[in-house]
Structure formats: structure tokens, C-alpha cells
Design an enzyme around this catalytic site. Structure first.
Site, PDB file in Angstrom:
ATOM      1  N   ASP A 366       0.817  -1.216   0.000  1.00  0.00           N
ATOM      2  CA  ASP A 366       0.000   0.000   0.000  1.00  0.00           C
ATOM      3  C   ASP A 366       0.859   1.280   0.000  1.00  0.00           C
ATOM      4  OD1 ASP A 366      -2.038   1.779   0.356  1.00  0.00           O
ATOM      5  OD2 ASP A 366      -2.794   0.897   2.210  1.00  0.00           O
ATOM      6  N   ARG A 442     -11.891   2.737   7.976  1.00  0.00           N
ATOM      7  CA  ARG A 442     -10.528   3.057   7.525  1.00  0.00           C
ATOM      8  C   ARG A 442     -10.565   4.221   6.527  1.00  0.00           C
ATOM      9  NH1 ARG A 442      -5.567  -0.108   4.529  1.00  0.00           N
ATOM     10  NH2 ARG A 442      -4.021   0.246   6.127  1.00  0.00           N
ATOM     11  N   TRP A 476      -4.337  -8.592  -3.784  1.00  0.00           N
ATOM     12  CA  TRP A 476      -5.652  -7.936  -3.914  1.00  0.00           C
ATOM     13  C   TRP A 476      -6.251  -7.834  -2.516  1.00  0.00           C
ATOM     14  CZ3 TRP A 476      -9.076  -7.793  -8.646  1.00  0.00           C
ATOM     15  CH2 TRP A 476     -10.372  -7.361  -8.343  1.00  0.00           C
ATOM     16  N   ASP A 477      -6.268  -6.614  -2.006  1.00  0.00           N
ATOM     17  CA  ASP A 477      -6.675  -6.390  -0.622  1.00  0.00           C
ATOM     18  C   ASP A 477      -8.104  -5.858  -0.561  1.00  0.00           C
ATOM     19  OD1 ASP A 477      -6.416  -6.159   2.119  1.00  0.00           O
ATOM     20  OD2 ASP A 477      -4.711  -4.784   2.069  1.00  0.00           O
ATOM     21  N   MET A 478      -8.709  -5.893   0.612  1.00  0.00           N
ATOM     22  CA  MET A 478     -10.085  -5.399   0.814  1.00  0.00           C
ATOM     23  C   MET A 478     -10.191  -5.085   2.294  1.00  0.00           C
ATOM     24  SD  MET A 478     -13.451  -6.260   1.667  1.00  0.00           S
ATOM     25  CE  MET A 478     -15.082  -6.185   1.003  1.00  0.00           C
ATOM     26  N   CYS A 525      -6.534 -11.078  -0.112  1.00  0.00           N
ATOM     27  CA  CYS A 525      -6.229 -10.590   1.224  1.00  0.00           C
ATOM     28  C   CYS A 525      -7.404  -9.710   1.625  1.00  0.00           C
ATOM     29  CB  CYS A 525      -4.947  -9.751   1.129  1.00  0.00           C
ATOM     30  SG  CYS A 525      -4.576  -8.748   2.574  1.00  0.00           S
ATOM     31  N   ASP A 547      -3.017 -10.455   9.504  1.00  0.00           N
ATOM     32  CA  ASP A 547      -2.051  -9.378   9.727  1.00  0.00           C
ATOM     33  C   ASP A 547      -1.232  -9.624  10.981  1.00  0.00           C
ATOM     34  OD1 ASP A 547      -2.458  -7.940   7.485  1.00  0.00           O
ATOM     35  OD2 ASP A 547      -3.845  -6.498   8.361  1.00  0.00           O
TER      36      ASP A 547
HETATM   37  C1  DGJ Z   1      -4.133  -5.015   5.100  1.00  0.00           C
HETATM   38  C2  DGJ Z   1      -3.218  -6.142   4.694  1.00  0.00           C
HETATM   39  O1  DGJ Z   1      -3.566  -7.310   5.346  1.00  0.00           O
HETATM   40  C3  DGJ Z   1      -1.789  -5.737   4.992  1.00  0.00           C
HETATM   41  O2  DGJ Z   1      -0.925  -6.799   4.702  1.00  0.00           O
HETATM   42  C4  DGJ Z   1      -1.451  -4.525   4.193  1.00  0.00           C
HETATM   43  O3  DGJ Z   1      -1.476  -4.839   2.830  1.00  0.00           O
HETATM   44  C5  DGJ Z   1      -2.408  -3.404   4.508  1.00  0.00           C
HETATM   45  N1  DGJ Z   1      -3.776  -3.819   4.383  1.00  0.00           N
HETATM   46  C6  DGJ Z   1      -2.160  -2.231   3.623  1.00  0.00           C
HETATM   47  O4  DGJ Z   1      -3.087  -1.248   3.775  1.00  0.00           O
END
Ligand code: DGJ
Length: 752
Positions: A366, A442, A476-478, A525, A547
Site C-alpha cells: 500500500d 478506515r 488484492w486487498d479489501m 487478502c 495481519d
Molecule cells: C491489510 C493487509 O492485510 C496488509 O498486509 C497490508 O497490505 C495493509 N492492508 C495495507 O493497507
């Protein structure tokens, strides 16, 4: 594997290698459940539904139809007709009526397994998979409900889904569509679920089942940190090797319900599907609704067998990625190393240190886009921040590639920050209810992916970046849940479709991405592991587990995750200490052994860690390459659970031919005056002879683990004779207590 219909007794029997699933048509029209358990040869077990003594079906005892419905083990129970237990299916007509009654109409047994349009699902070939479709119909509503069951030649799981077809001229609103329901009965049963929070995902919980409802669900728009789309009904005393276990697991990444209901006769109904809250699907004339798939499995030999059934199914029949059987590049991710505070120089410095140590890919997390100097802004503005990445992204990627490393990048494509160019231009693209101030999480909103132009925008942003540089991996995060469910695109009578349509859109975009870049390694993710589910595995062969990268906390998280997911799917990294989630210091060596249970990588600034830790990395990367195949492909056996004994943790992976096994042991707490612990191994061949070695992290070599002394002052020499699998599994192996807390040991067990 077999599917058989007994015409005389009207019985469906599905056989997997070791289990049977039996349904019967009672009174010529009611589809009932008769049996699910260890494989049996008989088909004529309809007596189990209790409709014969005395004849107790509506055609002979119409005055008590409701009593019949109140106890008949209905295979797909519906709402509003007198089965007062939990229903699996409910509708609303244009007139506002809610009753639906389904009667058997037809069936078909076919080779192979049809895919489910738009949804992830297990797959099989005509040679190794059979599917049964049973059509039920409500003649009043002109509604057709087809139940699908697939069995696999090489696996003891059954895949189930439901398809609804509106044959009427009216709109019908589906208000609840469970993908699977099953009636059983028993006493002293317990329910196993996986629950948690951010950084505490998938902790195992076993609760006794009492009268009434029990279960877990999510209405957060994703499978969630808090609960998991899995549950298992367990007989008394169930452990790894004993007990009857019937599990359901949802191949879906959105809202879900997993519910068990124990009724007045100790009858238990278990069901799983899309959560009925926030769900109402308008089905117009001629339209079809397809439910996501539920995987069921039965084990008569405890949780271990359930685990291995699911692992094998997902490896052979769900994960499609070309990376499934390949070693994943050992990555270093800059999130915990730099958070948002990085630039080209810093990232290159990390890569330059990492490459010679055996690390194979740099993942830029990020903060590389828009004005993203913190997490308050810029989601949606997927153009490179040149203030941080001077020279641009391509320049950075080229420099990384020159070091012999691959490059991967982070995205959070589903989101939009209120402070972003995208929001300035398209405030209506966010999921919000007009007139109501939507809640931030967030500091971000969720994009309304039900809109075609939003989907196109997201896809274009992804491909613009991927086409511009040599991107070989995407994370690919959320990072937020869905709330304020309003879409400016959907009509008012379709608003209840938003959550499901959203998930379908995520699947669609990921599918398109993979079609366009077939060699892309995708890791899903969601704020850690909030979207770790079988649905996501259809698209990405690995998912970020949590995390919380602390080696000791990870023992619990990874135990719960590995209970139902293959180790090859668990994103696991070595991170720096004191750990950022819990402040704990653990030996670097132990952190490596714990991360070996997953895809293995690093999440630290390698330029700033202690020299002795850095010096261990070459032996750790070597360890990953040496054993990854065994970890990824081997059969998993849990020996001890730190989550329940609070002292130590141990599991094994055993090769299919049982010639080689790996045992990871972590002593969490040292006990004074306690020199060794006896551990019974599992999964080995009783009649094979084995020798035990320890992976020596200081040299990267295997050394004999069991030694002998001929006298008190004699030097220890390696034990010459081997031990049988029978001895190791019954008498056990002595694990010498390492000195101190948080100590890990990696043992290799090889056929002598
Ligand atoms: C949540 C993810 O689980 C982390 O590893 C990281 O990518 C952060 N988001 C970044 O905002």
C-alpha cells in the site's frame, strides 16, 4: 464413486470412496434425507425416515399433515407450509405470500460436473466425477428448484448447490436460498466453528449443541474475520483421530449463514448458504438463480480425516492456478518494513540486500499511488505517486528485475476514498443510501461494483498498471466491510441483490484479470484474513492468512486455517521483532519454521534487522526450497495444539508414498525440570523403517536427531538403527526440550 437410483424403493444413493449419502422419495413426492455416514452397501434404508410405522404420510394421514412436516427429514425444507423448523428456502410472491412446497418431479444422473455460471465451484472430469440433479417443483408457484450433488472418484467430499427457475409469468422474490441442508439426529453432539477478529482469525471453537439454534454467519459483505463459512457437527469425544464429523464449507466470499437447529426429537438440521439478511433476489419469468456451492464431508475417524478430505478436494478440484504445484517465489513485502514511508531508493535498498539471500520477489504494498501518504486518501486513484517512486513504476520494476527478482504489487480495487480524484468525479460510485450519511471505515467507502462502468474502471486501472511494467504478482486487498447498502444503479425492487451482486462482480473482475494474465500470481487478502475462503481459492492459489505475523499467535491462526485449507494456500511471512501486532520477541529461527507452514516470505526491512537474523535467511530460503513440495503436497496430521494445551504445538506433513515426512514442533513455554516430551507421530507406514533428522539452521543441513552414548562421558553418536512407523506412531518419539521459550524444531523423517 457411484450414484444410483433404486426405482422400486425410490431411493437415491451416492457413494464416495468411504461414505454413502442416501435420500428417499416418501409418499411419492417428498424428498427426504435418510443417511449420511460410513459407506454401506444397502440402498433400502428409507425406514430411517420413520414414515412407515404406522404409515405416517399425508396421503394416508392427511388430518395430521403438519405433524408429518414437523418431523420428516426434508432434504430441502421450505417456508410457510408447516415444517416449523428452520427452513432452507423462502420466497415472496407479488401478492405478498410466503409459502412454498416442493415436490419431487424428476432427476438426472450425469458424468462430470457442470460449472456454476459466474461462481467459483469445484470441477471434475467425466472420468472422475458424477453429478445428480434432482428437480423439485412447486406447482402452485410454477417454481422449479433443482438440487445438485456431485461425487468424486478420489475424494470423500460431496459438492452441493441449488438452481431456481421461475416458470411462472410473475416475479418471484427469493428471500432465502440455502445451498445445502441436511437432517440428521444424535445426542451429545458438538458444533465446531472457526471464529476471531482482525489479527485473530479462525480460532477453533467447539460448543455443545443444545436445543434450538446455533451457528455462525456474516453480513459484512465478506466471509469475515469474525466467523467463518464452515462448521462441523461432531460426536462426543471427537478429536483428531476419533469421532464422527459432518462438515459443511461454503465456496463463497460474501455473506453467509451456517446454522444448526436441534428440535424436539433430537433431530438436527444443518444448513449453509447465503445469509438471508440483506438478501432478496427478484426472479422474473424465465430467469434462473444459481446458488454458490457447499462442500460436505463425513469422517468416522475424527477431524484429521475431515481435514485431509478437504485439503485433497481443494488441491485437485478447486484451485485452478498454474502455481498450484509450483514453488511460490519467496517474497519480501515492504508493508511492515516501511508502511507508507518509502521511496524508490528505500525499496531498491531492500531488494539489493534481499536478492543475494535467496529472496525471489519484491512486493510493493500500500502507498504507491495517488496521494497515498497515509490511509486517509486516494483509494481509486490508481496512478503512480512519482514523488515516492521517482522515475516511475516501470523504472523500479526494471531495476528489481535486474537484480534477478520478480516484482509484485498491492491493490485495493474495490474501494474509493472520499478524498480522491475518483470520488470528486464520481461520488455516486460509492455504495451509499441517498439521504443518509454513509459510515466510513478506515476512511474509505466501497465501490458499487454492480455498475458496469465501475467494474470497467476497476479493470482498466488494474490492466493499465500491469501493462506498463513487468508485474508478476498482485496482492488484492479489501479493508472494510459493506454497510449502508444502497446502489444508485439497482432498481428499488433489486436493492436486496446488492451484496450478492457485489461478490459476483469481484469474481468477474478477478476472472477477467486471470484470463488476461494467465501467469499472474494472485494473492487475495482482506485486512489480513477476512476473505480466506474456498471461493477466493478458485481465483488465487494463496491468501494472506492474517495481519498478525507473530510466530506464536500464528500457531493458533494457522492451526484453524489448516484445519480446512491446504498449507499451500496460507500466506505466511517471517516478520521483524518486537512483533508489530503483539510486541513479542521470538527467535528468528522459530519465525522461519512457523512461516514454512505456508507460502513463505518476509515482511521486514532486511537492511535493518540484526546481522545474525539476516545471516540465517540463506538457510531459511534453502529450507523452503528443500521442503516446500512436501509441505504443499503432503498429507497433514496435527499432533498437538498450542491453542488447547497452551504449551507446545506440533504437526506433520507426510508424502503420499509415506517415505518422507516433516515434523514442525514449537515449544511455546519451557517447563523447568522437563527434559523431553513424548510425541506420537501420525500418518507414517506402520511397516516402514524410518530415521529422524533435524534441520540445522546454522548450516542448512540435515543432521541425525537421535543420538546414543555408550557411557556417561562418551561422545554422542548418531543412533544406528531405524525405528518402525508402528513404533513411532504408538510408542512415540522423544522431543528434547530446547532451552527457553518460543523455540522451534524442524525434523525430517525419512525411510531408512
Ligand atoms: C491489510 C493487509 O492485510 C496488509 O498486509 C497490508 O497490505 C495493509 N492492508 C495495507 O493497507
Amino acid at each position: 464413486m457411484n450414484i444410483f437410483f433404486d426405482e422400486v424403493h425410490k431411493i437415491f444413493k451416492l457413494d464416495t470412496p468411504h461414505t454413502s449419502y442416501i435420500m428417499t422419495i416418501a409418499d411419492g413426492k417428498y424428498l427426504g434425507h435418510a443417511y449420511y455416514g460410513a459407506k454401506i452397501e444397502d440402498t433400502d434404508v428409507a425406514y430411517l425416515t420413520r414414515v412407515f410405522e404406522p404409515p405416517f404420510v399425508p396421503s394416508t394421514n392427511g388430518r395430521d399433515k403438519l405433524s408429518f412436516l414437523d418431523c420428516f427429514p426434508m432434504e430441502y425444507p421450505t417456508h410457510g407450509i408447516g415444517d416449523f423448523r428452520e427452513d432452507a428456502f423462502s420466497i415472496r410472491t407479488e401478492d405478498g405470500h410466503e409459502a412454498c412446497e416442493l415436490f419431487y418431479k424428476d432427476h438426472e444422473i450425469m458424468r462430470g460436473k457442470p460449472s456454476i455460471q459466474g461462481l467459483p465451484a469445484t470441477f471434475g472430469l467425466s472420468a472422475d466425477t458424477l453429478t445428480l440433479r434432482i428437480d423439485l417443483e412447486d406447482p402452485v408457484l410454477s417454481l422449479k428448484v433443482s438440487l445438485f450433488y456431485s461425487v468424486f472418484a478420489d475424494n470423500d467430499c460431496i459438492a452441493r448447490s441449488v438452481q431456481i427457475g421461475n416458470l411462472s409469468n410473475n416475479d418471484i422474490y427469493l428471500t432465502k436460498v440455502m445451498s445445502a441442508s441436511m437432517d440428521t439426529e444424535g445426542e451429545n453432539l458438538s458444533l465446531l466453528t472457526l471464529n476471531g477478529s482482525w489479527a485473530r482469525e479462525r480460532w477453533m471453537q467447539m460448543n455443545p449443541l443444545g436445543l434450538g439454534f446455533q451457528g455462525v454467519s456474516s453480513d459484512r459483505g465478506e466471509s469475515s474475520h469474525q466467523h467463518h463459512p464452515f462448521f462441523a457437527l461432531c460426536s462426543e469425544g471427537t478429536d483428531q483421530k476419533h469421532g464422527e464429523v459432518t462438515a459443511m464449507h461454503f465456496v463463497y466470499s460474501g455473506n453467509f449463514t451456517a446454522k444448526a437447529y436441534m428440535g424436539q426429537f433430537n433431530n438436527v438440521r444443518m444448513m449453509m448458504g447465503i445469509n438471508g439478511e440483506d438478501f432478496c433476489w427478484k426472479l422474473s419469468e424465465g430467469e434462473i438463480f444459481r446458488s454458490p456451492e457447499v462442500i460436505m464431508t463425513y469422517s468416522g475417524t475424527g477431524l484429521g480425516t475431515m481435514t485431509r478430505n478437504l485439503h485433497a478436494l481443494y488441491r485437485r478440484h478447486l484451485i485452478r492456478s498454474p502455481f498450484l504445484h509450483r514453488p511460490r517465489p519467496i517474497l519480501i513485502n515492504n508493508w511492515e518494513a516501511t508502511y507508507f514511508d518509502f521511496n524508490t531508493e528505500k525499496i531498491l535498498a531492500i531488494a539489493k540486500q534481499a536478492a543475494p539471500l535467496g529472496i525471489e520477489m519484491l512486493v510493493l504494498d500500500d502507498g504507491w499511488f495517488g496521494n497515498r501518504f497515509d490511509d486517509n486518501r486516494s483509494l481509486g486513484d490508481w496512478f503512480v505517486n512519482e514523488e515516492k517512486l521517482s522515475g516511475g513504476l516501470k523504472n523500479l520494476v526494471d531495476e528489481i528485475n535486474k537484480l534477478g527478482m520478480k516484482f509484485g504489487i498491492w491493490f485495493e480495487p474495490e474501494m474509493i476514498s472520499p478524498e480522491s480524484k475518483l470520488y470528486e468525479e464520481h461520488p455516486d460510485w460509492a455504495i451509499q443510501i441517498p439521504g443518509r450519511t454513509a459510515g466510513l471505515c478506515r476512511c474509505q467507502y466501497v465501490l458499487d461494483l454492480t455498475r458496469e462502468e465501475v467494474k470497467e474502471y476497476v479493470f482498466k486501472c488494474l490492466t493499465d498498471i500491469c501493462d506498463n511494467a513487468n508485474i508478476e504478482y498482485i496482492k488484492w486487498d479489501m479493508n472494510r466491510q459493506l454497510a449502508d447498502l444502497g446502489s444508485r444503479y439497482l432498481k428499488k425492487d433489486q436493492m436486496g441483490e446488492l451484496s450478492h451482486r457485489y461478490v459476483l462482480a469481484v469474481y468477474e473482475i478477478q476472472e477477467r484479470l486471470l484470463q488476461r494474465y494467465p501467469n499472474l500470481l494472485l494473492e487475495n487478502c482482506s485486512g489480513g484474513g477476512a476473505r480466506f475462503d474456498p471461493g477466493m481459492l478458485y481465483y488465487s492459489p494463496q491468501i494472506w492468512c492474517s495481519d498478525d505475523t507473530d510466530a506464536i499467535e500464528r500457531l493458533k491462526i494457522q492451526e484453524g486455517t489448516a484445519l480446512i485449507y491446504p498449507l499451500s494456500t496460507m500466506g505466511a511471512h517471517v516478520s521483524d521483532c518486537p512483533n508489530h501486532a503483539v510486541g513479542r520477541n521470538t527467535p528468528f529461527e522459530t519465525r522461519g519454521y512457523v512461516a514454512l507452514a505456508g507460502t513463505f516470505g518476509y515482511e521486514l526491512d532486511v537492511t535493518r534487522i540484526p546481522e545474525e537474523d539476516r545471516a540465517m535467511i540463506p538457510a531459511q530460503t534453502k529450507m523452503y526450497h528443500k521442503y516446500h513440495e512436501l509441505v504443499a503436497e503432503g498429507d497433514y496430521y496435527r499432533l498437538a495444539s498450542y491453542a488447547s494445551n497452551h504449551l507446545y504445538d506440533a504437526y506433520m506433513v507426510v508424502s503420499e508414498d509415506k517415505k518422507e515426512a516433516l515434523l514442525t514442533y514449537v515449544q511455546v513455554l519451557m517447563r523447568p525440570n522437563f527434559h523431553s516430551r513424548k510425541l506420537r507421530l501420525d500418518g507414517l507406514a506402520e511397516d516402514k523403517m524410518y530415521k529422524i533428522y533435524k534441520y540445522d539452521i546454522s548450516t542448512g543441513e540435515e543432521v541425525p536427531y537421535m543420538t546414543e552414548k555408550t557411557g556417561p562421558s562418551a561422545a554422542a553418536t548418531p543412533r544406528e538403527s531405524a525405528l518402525s512407523g508402528k513404533a513411532l506412531m504408538n510408542a512415540g518419539l522423544l522431543i528434547e526440550s530446547p532451552w527457553g521459550d518460543f523455540k522451534g524444531i524442524l525434523l525430517v523423517i525419512r525411510e531408512a
